[in-house]
Design a protein around this motif. Structure first.
Motif, PDB file in Angstrom:
ATOM      1  N   MET A 163      35.825  32.282  49.037  1.00  0.00           N
ATOM      2  CA  MET A 163      36.789  31.181  49.066  1.00  0.00           C
ATOM      3  C   MET A 163      37.578  31.118  47.763  1.00  0.00           C
ATOM      4  SD  MET A 163      36.007  27.125  49.513  1.00  0.00           S
ATOM      5  CE  MET A 163      37.307  25.910  49.424  1.00  0.00           C
ATOM      6  N   TYR A 164      36.897  31.298  46.639  1.00  0.00           N
ATOM      7  CA  TYR A 164      37.569  31.187  45.350  1.00  0.00           C
ATOM      8  C   TYR A 164      38.636  32.259  45.182  1.00  0.00           C
ATOM      9  CZ  TYR A 164      33.774  28.023  44.024  1.00  0.00           C
ATOM     10  OH  TYR A 164      32.903  26.983  43.959  1.00  0.00           O
ATOM     11  N   ARG A 165      38.351  33.471  45.661  1.00  0.00           N
ATOM     12  CA  ARG A 165      39.279  34.581  45.496  1.00  0.00           C
ATOM     13  C   ARG A 165      40.527  34.432  46.353  1.00  0.00           C
ATOM     14  NH1 ARG A 165      38.354  36.310  40.638  1.00  0.00           N
ATOM     15  NH2 ARG A 165      36.300  37.272  40.330  1.00  0.00           N
ATOM     16  N   GLN A 166      40.557  33.449  47.239  1.00  0.00           N
ATOM     17  CA  GLN A 166      41.733  33.209  48.061  1.00  0.00           C
ATOM     18  C   GLN A 166      42.729  32.286  47.368  1.00  0.00           C
ATOM     19  OE1 GLN A 166      40.661  35.805  50.101  1.00  0.00           O
ATOM     20  NE2 GLN A 166      41.967  34.708  51.554  1.00  0.00           N
ATOM     21  N   CYS A 167      42.379  31.779  46.210  1.00  0.00           N
ATOM     22  CA  CYS A 167      43.232  30.833  45.481  1.00  0.00           C
ATOM     23  C   CYS A 167      43.854  31.538  44.283  1.00  0.00           C
ATOM     24  CB  CYS A 167      42.440  29.619  45.017  1.00  0.00           C
ATOM     25  SG  CYS A 167      41.590  28.746  46.345  1.00  0.00           S
ATOM     26  N   THR A 171      43.014  35.332  40.389  1.00  0.00           N
ATOM     27  CA  THR A 171      42.527  34.311  41.318  1.00  0.00           C
ATOM     28  C   THR A 171      41.473  33.445  40.638  1.00  0.00           C
ATOM     29  OG1 THR A 171      40.850  35.824  42.201  1.00  0.00           O
ATOM     30  CG2 THR A 171      42.996  35.764  43.326  1.00  0.00           C
ATOM     31  N   SER A 222      39.553  25.113  44.182  1.00  0.00           N
ATOM     32  CA  SER A 222      39.497  25.597  45.556  1.00  0.00           C
ATOM     33  C   SER A 222      39.500  24.445  46.554  1.00  0.00           C
ATOM     34  CB  SER A 222      38.259  26.474  45.750  1.00  0.00           C
ATOM     35  OG  SER A 222      37.082  25.750  45.440  1.00  0.00           O
ATOM     36  N   CYS A 231      42.904  22.943  46.966  1.00  0.00           N
ATOM     37  CA  CYS A 231      43.765  23.708  47.868  1.00  0.00           C
ATOM     38  C   CYS A 231      43.525  23.298  49.319  1.00  0.00           C
ATOM     39  CB  CYS A 231      43.522  25.205  47.683  1.00  0.00           C
ATOM     40  SG  CYS A 231      44.055  25.859  46.092  1.00  0.00           S
ATOM     41  N   ASP A 253      32.968  25.559  51.312  1.00  0.00           N
ATOM     42  CA  ASP A 253      33.570  26.462  52.291  1.00  0.00           C
ATOM     43  C   ASP A 253      32.848  26.432  53.638  1.00  0.00           C
ATOM     44  OD1 ASP A 253      31.272  27.579  51.372  1.00  0.00           O
ATOM     45  OD2 ASP A 253      32.059  29.597  51.095  1.00  0.00           O
ATOM     46  N   ARG A 275      44.378  29.162  58.012  1.00  0.00           N
ATOM     47  CA  ARG A 275      44.836  30.538  57.895  1.00  0.00           C
ATOM     48  C   ARG A 275      46.216  30.611  57.247  1.00  0.00           C
ATOM     49  NH1 ARG A 275      43.939  31.554  62.599  1.00  0.00           N
ATOM     50  NH2 ARG A 275      46.042  31.634  63.511  1.00  0.00           N
ATOM     51  N   CYS A 283      45.713  31.129  53.692  1.00  0.00           N
ATOM     52  CA  CYS A 283      44.855  32.285  53.364  1.00  0.00           C
ATOM     53  C   CYS A 283      43.382  31.906  53.299  1.00  0.00           C
ATOM     54  CB  CYS A 283      45.297  32.950  52.056  1.00  0.00           C
ATOM     55  SG  CYS A 283      46.969  33.599  52.098  1.00  0.00           S
ATOM     56  N   PHE A 284      42.979  30.977  54.161  1.00  0.00           N
ATOM     57  CA  PHE A 284      41.571  30.618  54.289  1.00  0.00           C
ATOM     58  C   PHE A 284      41.119  30.885  55.729  1.00  0.00           C
ATOM     59  CE2 PHE A 284      42.786  27.723  50.765  1.00  0.00           C
ATOM     60  CZ  PHE A 284      41.904  28.194  49.814  1.00  0.00           C
TER      61      PHE A 284
END
Length: 471
Positions: free
Chosen positions: A1-5, A34, A46, A49, A73, A97, A100-101
């Motif tokens: 989850m963190y890497r999507q921010c 990220t 996160s 977001c 998450d 989505r 980007c989640f």
């Protein structure tokens, strides 16, 4: 989850890493673009977001799910209608989505293949990923750390310890094993309290972390480990209400002993069709009693406080401005409630229905406070001869109806023994005459023998000073 921010470009230089595979190579600089797991701001960024996606959504139900049904998450949500639930899952997945989640690993407590032609969820996150879970499988699905049997819609616990019977039992090992039992809603509170009480005994013994525990505690710990397999047989319904509930009640119970205190909440619902009642445990909380000796009534109050805090967590209604306080458990209502007339001695035929209910309530809480609470406090009576108050001892007489500055002085005339020969009352000489008071109401100030010795010493000291003055 963190890497999507993604982190703003101006802030990425705050996440630089210096690295080289070999000391002979030059240092390489890596910039993390990220949100990085392990930094203090990662959870906040996160989750923020997710909140922004909820604010941008035009669907009120999607906003509610993202704001209220997410724990970092993990999404846990539900509905009374299967089709509506699948539709909500599709819309929530589409909304997340877009940021980007992507949601994946869907688990349902029903067969959802029949809805696939009607509702399109991406294949990578298809509900068919849900599997039938049994305790015989090596892998199991967990919901916020608790095992969930999705077919029967029940929670279960599968805590296993790899312990050796010949292994030395220390305080460190007991704490390590006890911490592995994850029970956020308190279903296993009576079980976990056993381990906590053992740890409390070890603290009283002042043992080091790696010291071997005494034999009696080791035996209790071994019995605790032997009972662990029974946890696998516990099944707790996830849904605590009746499917066709006509009305629902919440009952809170509190209790305390010299060893521990706690509270639990049960949900009672009445079925619309056959009028049967369904009672299920919602949550509980238990704590070990303080090391300092505490009376049972005070521990009962601590248990009531735990119950009030549990109730406060259950209410999410912004209009519910009145919290459940310990006063509800003591007098049946908050202390700020309007005072009612005392109807305990009023004849029943003179009361209307409301007043009769109020009379019953007053009668119950009056007896509860006077008869039940007093039995919880063990009163020890002085049965041995202690040092009596000496005659002419100056004392302060405690008066319950006066402030301390208005308490009178008196001198002890004599001690009055009881039938068992133990003196608990003294006769005093005051400005208003002779009175009798219990020892518990007297505070000695000056012992007559010490006062006489001090007076003699002062006289001698004064003569010596005069003699030195003449020299």
């Amino acid at each position: 989850m963190y890497r999507q921010c993604l982190v703003h470009e101006e802030q990425r230089d705050l996440q630089l890493i210096l690295w080289r595979d070999d000391p002979t190579q030059p240092l390489s600089i890596y910039r993390l673009n990220t949100v990085t797991y392990g930094t203090a701001s990662a959870p906040c960024l996160s989750v923020r977001c997710l909140k922004q996606l909820a604010n941008d959504s035009t669907n009120a139900d999607v906003r509610r799910i993202i704001n209220e049904d997410f724990y970092v998450d993990d999404m846990i949500t539900g509905s009374d209608n299967k089709y509506n639930l699948m539709k909500l899952c599709e819309e929530t997945s589409t909304t997340l989505r877009s940021g980007c989640f992507p949601l994946r690993k869907w688990i349902f407590n029903f067969t959802c293949n029949e809805f696939e032609p009607l509702i399109k969820i991406p294949t990578s996150t298809s509900p068919r990923a849900c599997k039938k879970l049994t305790l015989n499988e090596n892998s199991s699905h967990k919901t916020l750390g608790i095992g969930w049997l999705n077919d029967s819609d029940e929670f279960y616990f599968n805590t296993e310890f790899e312990s050796d019977c010949n292994q030395t039992i220390t305080k460190r090992k007991i704490l390590s094993y006890a911490s592995q039992i994850f029970d956020p809603i308190g279903i296993l509170s009576p079980f976990i309290l056993t381990a906590k009480m053992l740890l409390q005994q070890l603290w009283l013994l002042k043992l080091e972390w790696d010291d071997t525990v005494p034999n009696d505690i080791a035996r209790q710990w071994n019995r605790f480990l032997a009972s662990l397999p029974t946890l696998k047989t516990i099944r707790v319904p996830r849904y605590v209400k009746d499917m066709y509930a006509m009305y629902t009640e919440m009952h809170i119970f509190t209790d305390a002993s010299q060893l521990a205190y706690g509270a639990c909440i049960y949900i009672r619902s009445i079925n619309t069709n056959n009028q049967t009642a369904t009672v299920r445990l919602l949550c509980s909380k238990g704590k070990v009693a303080p090391l300092k000796t505490t009376s049972i009534p005070r521990l009962e109050l601590l248990g009531a406080l735990v119950g009030a805090r549990l109730y406060d967590k259950m209410s999410s209604d912004p209009n519910d401005l009145l919290p459940l306080s310990p006063a509800h458990f003591l007098v049946g209502r908050p202390l700020t409630a309007p005072a009612c007339d005392n109807l305990v001695d009023t004849p029943t035929h003179k009361l209307d229905r409301y007043q009769r209910v109020e009379q019953i309530r007053q009668h119950f809480w009056t007896r509860w406070a006077k008869e039940y609470l007093s039995e919880l406090q063990t009163r020890t009576k002085c049965r041995e001869n202690t040092q009596d108050l000496k005659p002419n001892t100056l004392v302060i007489i405690k008066e319950d109806n006066f402030p301390p500055l208005r308490w009178h002085l008196g001198r002890v005339v004599r001690n009055i023994p009881g039938k068992d020969g133990v003196a608990r009352v003294a006769e005093l000489q005051t400005t208003s005459g002779l009175i009798r008071r219990a020892y518990t109401k007297l505070c000695p100030l000056v012992d007559p023998d010490e006062h006489q010795t001090q007076t003699t010493s002062e006289a001698v000291g004064s003569q010596g000073f005069q003699g030195r003055g003449h020299v």
